[in-house]
Design an enzyme around this catalytic site. Structure first.
Site, PDB file in Angstrom:
ATOM      1  N   LYS A  18       0.643  -1.145  -0.196  1.00 49.50           N
ATOM      2  CA  LYS A  18      -0.047   0.013   0.073  1.00 49.50           C
ATOM      3  C   LYS A  18       1.016   1.376   0.157  1.00 49.50           C
ATOM      4  O   LYS A  18       1.882   1.156   0.644  1.00 49.50           O
ATOM      5  CB  LYS A  18      -0.941  -0.020   1.056  1.00 49.50           C
ATOM      6  CG  LYS A  18      -0.296   0.266   2.464  1.00 49.50           C
ATOM      7  CD  LYS A  18      -1.253   0.448   3.651  1.00 49.50           C
ATOM      8  CE  LYS A  18      -1.717   1.985   4.000  1.00 49.50           C
ATOM      9  NZ  LYS A  18      -0.370   2.527   4.697  1.00 49.50           N
TER      10      LYS A  18
ATOM     11  N   HIS B  75       0.188  -5.262   5.502  1.00 48.77           N
ATOM     12  CA  HIS B  75       0.759  -5.998   6.481  1.00 48.77           C
ATOM     13  C   HIS B  75      -0.296  -6.280   7.623  1.00 48.77           C
ATOM     14  O   HIS B  75       0.185  -7.260   8.580  1.00 48.77           O
ATOM     15  CB  HIS B  75       1.830  -5.260   7.300  1.00 48.77           C
ATOM     16  CG  HIS B  75       1.438  -4.105   8.025  1.00 48.77           C
ATOM     17  ND1 HIS B  75       1.037  -2.809   7.645  1.00 48.77           N
ATOM     18  CD2 HIS B  75       1.518  -4.021   9.503  1.00 48.77           C
ATOM     19  CE1 HIS B  75       0.833  -1.971   8.614  1.00 48.77           C
ATOM     20  NE2 HIS B  75       1.257  -2.761   9.686  1.00 48.77           N
TER      21      HIS B  75
ATOM     22  N   HIS C 130      -6.089  -1.139   6.106  1.00 47.03           N
ATOM     23  CA  HIS C 130      -5.840  -2.008   7.409  1.00 47.03           C
ATOM     24  C   HIS C 130      -7.616  -2.229   8.076  1.00 47.03           C
ATOM     25  O   HIS C 130      -7.984  -3.097   8.345  1.00 47.03           O
ATOM     26  CB  HIS C 130      -5.190  -1.369   8.264  1.00 47.03           C
ATOM     27  CG  HIS C 130      -3.714  -1.032   7.761  1.00 47.03           C
ATOM     28  ND1 HIS C 130      -3.120  -2.094   6.815  1.00 47.03           N
ATOM     29  CD2 HIS C 130      -2.824  -0.030   7.963  1.00 47.03           C
ATOM     30  CE1 HIS C 130      -2.072  -1.581   6.567  1.00 47.03           C
ATOM     31  NE2 HIS C 130      -1.674  -0.205   7.223  1.00 47.03           N
TER      32      HIS C 130
ATOM     33  N   LYS D  10      -3.294   9.393  15.129  1.00 50.55           N
ATOM     34  CA  LYS D  10      -2.045   9.361  15.685  1.00 50.55           C
ATOM     35  C   LYS D  10      -2.047  10.322  17.145  1.00 50.55           C
ATOM     36  O   LYS D  10      -3.173  11.088  17.253  1.00 50.55           O
ATOM     37  CB  LYS D  10      -1.070  10.262  14.653  1.00 50.55           C
ATOM     38  CG  LYS D  10      -1.121   9.623  13.303  1.00 50.55           C
ATOM     39  CD  LYS D  10       0.121   8.762  13.163  1.00 50.55           C
ATOM     40  CE  LYS D  10       0.219   7.948  11.806  1.00 50.55           C
ATOM     41  NZ  LYS D  10       0.722   6.519  11.894  1.00 50.55           N
TER      42      LYS D  10
ATOM     43  N   LYS E 102      -1.054   2.790  22.306  1.00 53.71           N
ATOM     44  CA  LYS E 102      -1.294   1.959  20.976  1.00 53.71           C
ATOM     45  C   LYS E 102      -2.549   1.073  21.573  1.00 53.71           C
ATOM     46  O   LYS E 102      -2.434   0.312  22.535  1.00 53.71           O
ATOM     47  CB  LYS E 102      -0.142   1.382  20.835  1.00 53.71           C
ATOM     48  CG  LYS E 102      -0.286   0.378  19.828  1.00 53.71           C
ATOM     49  CD  LYS E 102       0.130   0.898  18.572  1.00 53.71           C
ATOM     50  CE  LYS E 102       0.157  -0.011  17.365  1.00 53.71           C
ATOM     51  NZ  LYS E 102      -0.120   0.391  16.117  1.00 53.71           N
TER      52      LYS E 102
HETATM   53  C1  BG6 Z   1       1.084   1.840   8.049  1.00 53.14           C
HETATM   54  C2  BG6 Z   1       0.683   3.429   8.209  1.00 53.14           C
HETATM   55  O1  BG6 Z   1       0.155   1.283   6.973  1.00 53.14           O
HETATM   56  O2  BG6 Z   1       0.413   1.165   9.330  1.00 53.14           O
HETATM   57  C3  BG6 Z   1       1.046   4.053   9.296  1.00 53.14           C
HETATM   58  O3  BG6 Z   1       1.211   4.031   6.990  1.00 53.14           O
HETATM   59  C4  BG6 Z   1       0.712   3.286  10.509  1.00 53.14           C
HETATM   60  O4  BG6 Z   1       0.888   5.372   9.491  1.00 53.14           O
HETATM   61  C5  BG6 Z   1       1.138   1.586  10.553  1.00 53.14           C
HETATM   62  O5  BG6 Z   1       1.552   3.673  11.618  1.00 53.14           O
HETATM   63  C6  BG6 Z   1       0.141   1.237  11.570  1.00 53.14           C
HETATM   64  O6  BG6 Z   1       0.530  -0.322  11.656  1.00 53.14           O
HETATM   65  P1  BG6 Z   1       0.706  -1.340  13.106  1.00 53.14           P
HETATM   66  O7  BG6 Z   1       1.034  -2.696  12.789  1.00 53.14           O
HETATM   67  O8  BG6 Z   1       1.682  -0.585  13.944  1.00 53.14           O
HETATM   68  O9  BG6 Z   1      -0.742  -0.962  13.837  1.00 53.14           O
END
Ligand code: BG6
Length: 509
Positions: A166, A196, A258, A358, A363
């Site tokens: 992506k 991912h 995602h 963000k 998290k």
């Molecule tokens: C990425 C985004 O695809 O995914 C980022 O571009 C984001 O901005 C990230 O931080 C989040 O991935 P994960 O696996 O940390 O939730």
């Protein structure tokens, strides 16, 4: 129950066919941070093909020695497990660096010749995996060049595959154009679009949870589910990614990819077979059933925010507009919350609340499924507030877990009720080595299994569903862009979005 190890299952896996892994963007961050450590982990578990060869393609001149050193350093910094020198050495002896640039005429011919020589040296039998760890603008030009030289042409006994990451376009039109360009030189089954999130264990486990257990499916519908919350809160600020992020924003960066992957796994119809065609068709079908919102609905059913300075944990986060490469008058959202509906019989009337942002308090990536309350409470004499909500929570980050929240009697002579939680934690149950999340994806590409990759129609359905928001926000300008302090919970309007339905975001825990 006893702890179990997943090593045995992994041992049952077979090595993929011999292959030459051609990594474009070889000197970039993605290659060093994720792709190479994942290849290392595969090598360490004996799951890289044998024979195997690695070609690092960079636009600038870089020697094989330099690239090796870079990857060694990358492994030291980003490895998820102890690095054994002999494994790294064996992997990197198969590496050569080649410079090629679509702008530089003749360079792809040189790449073709070097590739051929390297394949002959290592005996990889013509199977090639082209991995484009490059900026998205380079996807189509590189695919064209490879196509022009016949490098993506499959031959008897020799497969050719292309992996892209992506973002797949910035809106529906550009995604359709990119898909059309890639399909000029490749067939859909040769294209592996990586998200991912599909490399994460708990995300893959959603399929198993829903379809390897008989008890969830009967209640997985509008009769029993009140709403579904999908949350990807990030504590990190935009950091040094201002240039990319400001042109992208939270919605484009996270939602059609995602968050919609999570949404589709939660809401898809049960596939009759676990194969790529059937599973991907079910996912695409539910994404195309997301309700198309009018401009008024889109504004009413969305919240966008931008963080201002604040304290996030131990860090003082500066205002988003003071971040590197972000303009002082930026209108880009760093937070988004949406209320969506899915127009089909299973989900009609069930709200789906999605949020991501963000510089939030912590998290927290999770899916929370809230079940309807019991139709009749026989505990009518109890204060209603004593009854906790029934949730099934699928935690993805920071802890991979599944938990069920229900009501239980507090021990004692009187009937007193309290919400309790039953937890299954991946870490406690399975003794898995930490991974980058890319291993499964790379392994599957090499085996030719594209079940965990996105098909063109899913990508387009995702963009189609978010277009009304993009358009409505563009027309509204800065009206409705809510500030929120870094380190907090996001804009208050996100709470109101649910409060309107008499709901609230699930408390952490
Ligand atoms: C990425 C985004 O695809 O995914 C980022 O571009 C984001 O901005 C990230 O931080 C989040 O991935 P994960 O696996 O940390 O939730």
């Amino acid at each position: 129950m006893d702890m179990q190890s997943n090593i045995a299952e992994d041992n049952a896996l077979t090595q993929p066919d011999p292959c030459c892994f051609v990594l474009f963007g070889a000197t970039g961050d993605l290659a060093q941070r994720l792709v190479i450590p994942a290849l290392y982990n595969l090598a360490a578990s004996g799951l890289l093909p044998e024979p195997f060869a690695l070609v690092g393609v960079a636009r600038r001149d870089v020697s094989t020695e330099e690239l090796r050193t870079r990857y060694y350093m990358g492994l030291r910094e980003f490895a998820t497990q102890t690095i054994h020198d002999h494994i790294a050495r064996r992997l990197f002896e198969k590496l050569i660096a080649v410079s090629a640039d679509v702008e530089d005429e003749g360079s792809f011919e040189r790449l073709r010749d070097e590739l051929q020589r390297h394949e002959d040296d290592w005996g990889t039998k013509g199977n090639r995996l082209f991995y484009l760890a490059t900026p998205p603008a380079a996807f189509a030009p590189i695919a064209n060049e490879l196509g022009r030289l016949g490098l993506t042409q499959q031959k008897a006994g020799a497969w050719r595959r292309l992996v892209v990451e992506k973002p797949f376009g910035v809106d529906l039109g550009s995604a359709q154009e990119l898909n059309a360009q890639l399909l000029q030189t490749l067939s859909e089954h040769q294209i592996y679009r990586i998200d991912h999130y599909l490399g994460k264990e708990t995300v893959q486990n959603l399929l198993v949870l829903r379809f390897a257990n008989g008890m969830f499916e009967p209640i997985w519908n509008r009769e029993h589910i009140e709403h579904v919350e999908i949350r990807v809160d990030e504590a990190l600020s935009v950091g040094r990614r201002g240039k990319f992020y400001d042109a992208t924003g939270a919605l484009r960066d996270m939602v059609p990819n995602h968050l919609f992957q999570l949404l589709s796994l939660v809401t898809m119809e049960p596939p009759s077979r676990f194969d790529a065609h059937t599973v991907r068709a079910a996912k695409a079908a539910v994404l195309s059933a997301i309700e198309t919102q009018s401009p008024e609905q889109a504004l009413r059913n969305s919240v966008r925010g931008q963080y201002t300075a604040g304290q996030a944990g131990e860090h003082q986060v500066p205002d988003y507009r003071d971040a590197e490469d972000v303009p002082r008058d930026s209108r880009t959202e760093t937070f988004v919350a949406l209320r969506l509906k899915i127009d089909n019989w299973r989900w009609a009337g069930v709200p789906f609340y999605l949020r991501t942002g963000k510089a939030l308090a912590c998290k927290r990536t999770e899916i929370a499924i809230k079940f309807r309350t019991a139709p009749l409470s026989m505990f009518q004499t109890m204060p209603v507030a004593d009854l906790a909500d029934n949730y099934l929570v699928i935690g993805i980050d920071p802890v991979e877990r599944i938990s069920l929240q229900f009501n239980a009697k507090v021990p004692g002579l009187s009937i007193s009720i309290r919400g309790v939680q039953m937890d299954f934690c991946y870490r406690d149950y399975f003794r898995a080595e930490p991974k980058t999340g890319y291993e499964t994806l790379l392994y599957d590409c090499m085996r030719g299994d594209n079940i965990l990759f996105q098909r063109a129609d899913s990508i387009e359905a995702g963009w189609r569903a978010v277009e009304p928001f993009l358009r409505a926000w563009r027309d509204a300008g800065t009206d409705g862009l809510m500030p929120y302090a870094a380190g907090g919970e996001g804009p208050d309007a996100a709470k109101e979005l649910l409060a309107r339905d008499g709901q609230h975001w699930r408390e952490a825990g």
